[in-house]
Write a protein that holds these residues in place. Structure first.
Motif, PDB file in Angstrom:
ATOM      1  N   UNK A  72      48.236  12.635 -20.817  1.00 46.31           N
ATOM      2  CA  UNK A  72      47.059  12.998 -21.618  1.00 46.31           C
ATOM      3  C   UNK A  72      46.917  14.513 -21.739  1.00 46.31           C
ATOM      4  N   UNK A  73      47.130  15.217 -20.638  1.00 43.67           N
ATOM      5  CA  UNK A  73      46.985  16.678 -20.665  1.00 43.67           C
ATOM      6  C   UNK A  73      47.993  17.318 -21.614  1.00 43.67           C
ATOM      7  N   UNK A  74      49.249  16.890 -21.527  1.00 48.57           N
ATOM      8  CA  UNK A  74      50.296  17.455 -22.383  1.00 48.57           C
ATOM      9  C   UNK A  74      50.067  17.075 -23.836  1.00 48.57           C
ATOM     10  N   UNK A  75      49.679  15.814 -24.087  1.00 52.90           N
ATOM     11  CA  UNK A  75      49.451  15.363 -25.462  1.00 52.90           C
ATOM     12  C   UNK A  75      48.294  16.123 -26.106  1.00 52.90           C
ATOM     13  N   UNK A  76      47.204  16.336 -25.355  1.00 54.99           N
ATOM     14  CA  UNK A  76      46.064  17.089 -25.889  1.00 54.99           C
ATOM     15  C   UNK A  76      46.462  18.534 -26.172  1.00 54.99           C
ATOM     16  N   UNK A  77      47.228  19.132 -25.259  1.00 54.44           N
ATOM     17  CA  UNK A  77      47.658  20.525 -25.450  1.00 54.44           C
ATOM     18  C   UNK A  77      48.535  20.656 -26.697  1.00 54.44           C
ATOM     19  N   UNK A 163      50.412  12.522 -28.912  1.00 49.85           N
ATOM     20  CA  UNK A 163      49.562  13.588 -29.460  1.00 49.85           C
ATOM     21  C   UNK A 163      49.069  13.280 -30.864  1.00 49.85           C
ATOM     22  N   UNK A 164      49.664  12.291 -31.548  1.00 52.31           N
ATOM     23  CA  UNK A 164      49.261  11.986 -32.926  1.00 52.31           C
ATOM     24  C   UNK A 164      47.794  11.562 -32.976  1.00 52.31           C
ATOM     25  N   UNK A 165      47.380  10.722 -32.015  1.00 49.21           N
ATOM     26  CA  UNK A 165      45.998  10.245 -31.993  1.00 49.21           C
ATOM     27  C   UNK A 165      45.041  11.412 -31.783  1.00 49.21           C
ATOM     28  N   UNK A 166      45.382  12.292 -30.851  1.00 52.52           N
ATOM     29  CA  UNK A 166      44.511  13.434 -30.573  1.00 52.52           C
ATOM     30  C   UNK A 166      44.489  14.412 -31.746  1.00 52.52           C
ATOM     31  N   UNK A 167      45.632  14.582 -32.403  1.00 51.18           N
ATOM     32  CA  UNK A 167      45.684  15.472 -33.560  1.00 51.18           C
ATOM     33  C   UNK A 167      44.795  14.944 -34.677  1.00 51.18           C
ATOM     34  N   UNK A 168      44.824  13.629 -34.890  1.00 51.97           N
ATOM     35  CA  UNK A 168      43.955  13.036 -35.909  1.00 51.97           C
ATOM     36  C   UNK A 168      42.483  13.237 -35.560  1.00 51.97           C
ATOM     37  N   UNK A 169      42.147  13.113 -34.271  1.00 55.44           N
ATOM     38  CA  UNK A 169      40.758  13.315 -33.847  1.00 55.44           C
ATOM     39  C   UNK A 169      40.326  14.763 -34.034  1.00 55.44           C
ATOM     40  N   UNK A 170      41.228  15.701 -33.738  1.00 61.61           N
ATOM     41  CA  UNK A 170      40.902  17.124 -33.884  1.00 61.61           C
ATOM     42  C   UNK A 170      40.728  17.491 -35.349  1.00 61.61           C
ATOM     43  N   UNK A 171      41.598  16.960 -36.198  1.00 64.74           N
ATOM     44  CA  UNK A 171      41.493  17.246 -37.632  1.00 64.74           C
ATOM     45  C   UNK A 171      40.162  16.749 -38.193  1.00 64.74           C
ATOM     46  N   UNK A 172      39.631  15.664 -37.598  1.00 66.78           N
ATOM     47  CA  UNK A 172      38.380  15.094 -38.078  1.00 66.78           C
ATOM     48  C   UNK A 172      37.130  15.851 -37.652  1.00 66.78           C
ATOM     49  N   UNK A 199      34.516  17.155 -28.301  1.00 62.97           N
ATOM     50  CA  UNK A 199      34.503  16.283 -29.477  1.00 62.97           C
ATOM     51  C   UNK A 199      35.548  15.171 -29.407  1.00 62.97           C
ATOM     52  N   UNK A 200      36.641  15.401 -28.686  1.00 61.17           N
ATOM     53  CA  UNK A 200      37.678  14.361 -28.587  1.00 61.17           C
ATOM     54  C   UNK A 200      37.603  13.625 -27.249  1.00 61.17           C
ATOM     55  N   UNK A 201      36.576  13.891 -26.458  1.00 63.06           N
ATOM     56  CA  UNK A 201      36.422  13.209 -25.171  1.00 63.06           C
ATOM     57  C   UNK A 201      36.363  11.693 -25.310  1.00 63.06           C
ATOM     58  N   UNK A 202      35.659  11.109 -26.296  1.00 62.51           N
ATOM     59  CA  UNK A 202      35.678   9.645 -26.429  1.00 62.51           C
ATOM     60  C   UNK A 202      37.087   9.079 -26.624  1.00 62.51           C
ATOM     61  N   UNK A 203      37.920   9.777 -27.369  1.00 60.76           N
ATOM     62  CA  UNK A 203      39.301   9.320 -27.566  1.00 60.76           C
ATOM     63  C   UNK A 203      40.075   9.409 -26.255  1.00 60.76           C
ATOM     64  N   UNK A 204      39.859  10.486 -25.503  1.00 60.74           N
ATOM     65  CA  UNK A 204      40.531  10.646 -24.213  1.00 60.74           C
ATOM     66  C   UNK A 204      40.127   9.518 -23.266  1.00 60.74           C
ATOM     67  N   UNK A 205      38.837   9.186 -23.236  1.00 62.70           N
ATOM     68  CA  UNK A 205      38.355   8.117 -22.366  1.00 62.70           C
ATOM     69  C   UNK A 205      38.952   6.774 -22.771  1.00 62.70           C
ATOM     70  N   UNK A 206      38.999   6.510 -24.076  1.00 64.34           N
ATOM     71  CA  UNK A 206      39.536   5.237 -24.549  1.00 64.34           C
ATOM     72  C   UNK A 206      41.001   5.083 -24.165  1.00 64.34           C
ATOM     73  N   UNK A 207      41.801   6.122 -24.383  1.00 65.04           N
ATOM     74  CA  UNK A 207      43.219   6.048 -24.059  1.00 65.04           C
ATOM     75  C   UNK A 207      43.446   6.003 -22.549  1.00 65.04           C
ATOM     76  N   UNK A 208      42.559   6.639 -21.785  1.00 70.19           N
ATOM     77  CA  UNK A 208      42.660   6.565 -20.334  1.00 70.19           C
ATOM     78  C   UNK A 208      42.410   5.144 -19.848  1.00 70.19           C
TER      79      UNK A 208
END
Length: 289
Positions: A72-77, A163-172, A199-208
């Motif tokens: 998760x850390x690497x994907x978010x970065x 990282x694709x999921x996180x990138x989509x969340x960041x773009x939004x 702002x992307x914490x809900x996505x991080x929690x869901x994937x966790x």
């Protein structure tokens, strides 16, 4: 419109539940699945009455815990870095390069790793270590190095896809948040800490939570193919999936395999419920403040 999806869900997710009874039977194909002898929990003894039970459980849990946290850390970065690239062509190029390892077969990955670590022709033993004045290392006979090797291979192969999921969340995220932060003199690092991450914490929690639900499942190819099934490495590379596979190759007992799958699913389900309760409690406490 829902009927095809409901039919798919019923056939692939609910009908196989009847097969859970296989874990409690001594399967005899002459008698059939339903008429085979009921033996209770004897199949589970395959996992719990062996000296390797603690080892494979420990390896499975620790590896997956590290994979979840670091993954998760690497994907978010990576997602944050990709979002900062303003050139559309460069952004697409970097995304393609980063996701490419995910599309490579694990068999091919295992030979790429072997090309780097081979005792006779490996890049590290023939180039890196001699330049440092060190002796070659027989990597496939040294278990202590493999937790780091397997973690690196897992991150290299899967981080680009995650990282694709996180990138989509960041773009939004609404750009006005960043514009307001710039007007207040916020640095880029402060914008990431105070805007992007929350702002992307809900996505991080869901994937966790999804990762915790599969914490008792392992990437079979990673733990079986990459170490080349080397017996000397079993202390650090043997997990539940590989242990059951090797047992089936020797004994051919389907009931034991079903028992291991049932055990993995049950514990994973319990962990999802517990982690969900913890997250709800944390969110409730934060809401009070």
């Amino acid at each position: 419109m829902l009927l095809p999806g409901l039919a798919y869900l019923a056939i692939n997710n609910y009908m196989p539940l009847f097969g859970l009874s296989i874990a409690f039977k001594d399967i005899n194909f002459r008698k059939g699945l339903w008429h085979s002898d009921w033996i209770g929990f004897q199949n589970f003894e395959y996992l719990f009455k062996t000296s390797d039970a603690w080892l494979i459980t420990r390896n499975t849990l620790l590896y997956n815990a590290v994979f979840i946290v670091l993954g998760l850390a690497v994907a978010v970065a990576i997602a944050i870095l990709l979002n900062e690239i303003r050139s559309r062509i460069a952004s697409r190029l970097y995304q393609s390069v980063i996701i490419l390892p995910y599309l490579i077969s694990i068999i091919l990955v295992s030979y790429l790793v072997y090309a780097v670590l081979s005792i006779d022709t490996g890049f590290i033993n023939k180039t890196i270590l001699p330049a440092l004045g060190m002796e070659p290392i027989n990597w496939y006979n040294e278990p202590k190095y493999w937790p780091y090797i397997l973690t690196f291979v897992h991150l290299w192969k899967g981080a680009g896809y995650s990282c694709i999921v996180f990138l989509a969340a960041i773009i939004g995220i609404d750009p006005e948040y960043y514009e307001a932060a710039k007007l207040d003199g916020a640095s880029k690092w402060l914008q990431i800490r105070k805007i992007t991450i929350p702002m992307i914490t809900p996505v991080i929690i869901m994937l966790t939570l999804l990762g915790i639900g599969r914490i008792f499942y392992s990437d079979f190819g990673l733990f079986y193919q990459v170490p080349m099934n080397s017996g000397a490495l079993f202390s650090t590379t043997n997990v539940i999936d590989t242990y059951v596979f090797r047992g089936l190759m020797q004994l051919g007992d389907i009931g034991m395999s079903a028992a291991a799958g049932f055990y993995q699913s049950l514990v994973g389900f319990a962990l999802v419920l517990v982690s969900n309760l913890v997250v709800r409690k944390i969110n409730k406490e934060n809401a009070l403040f």
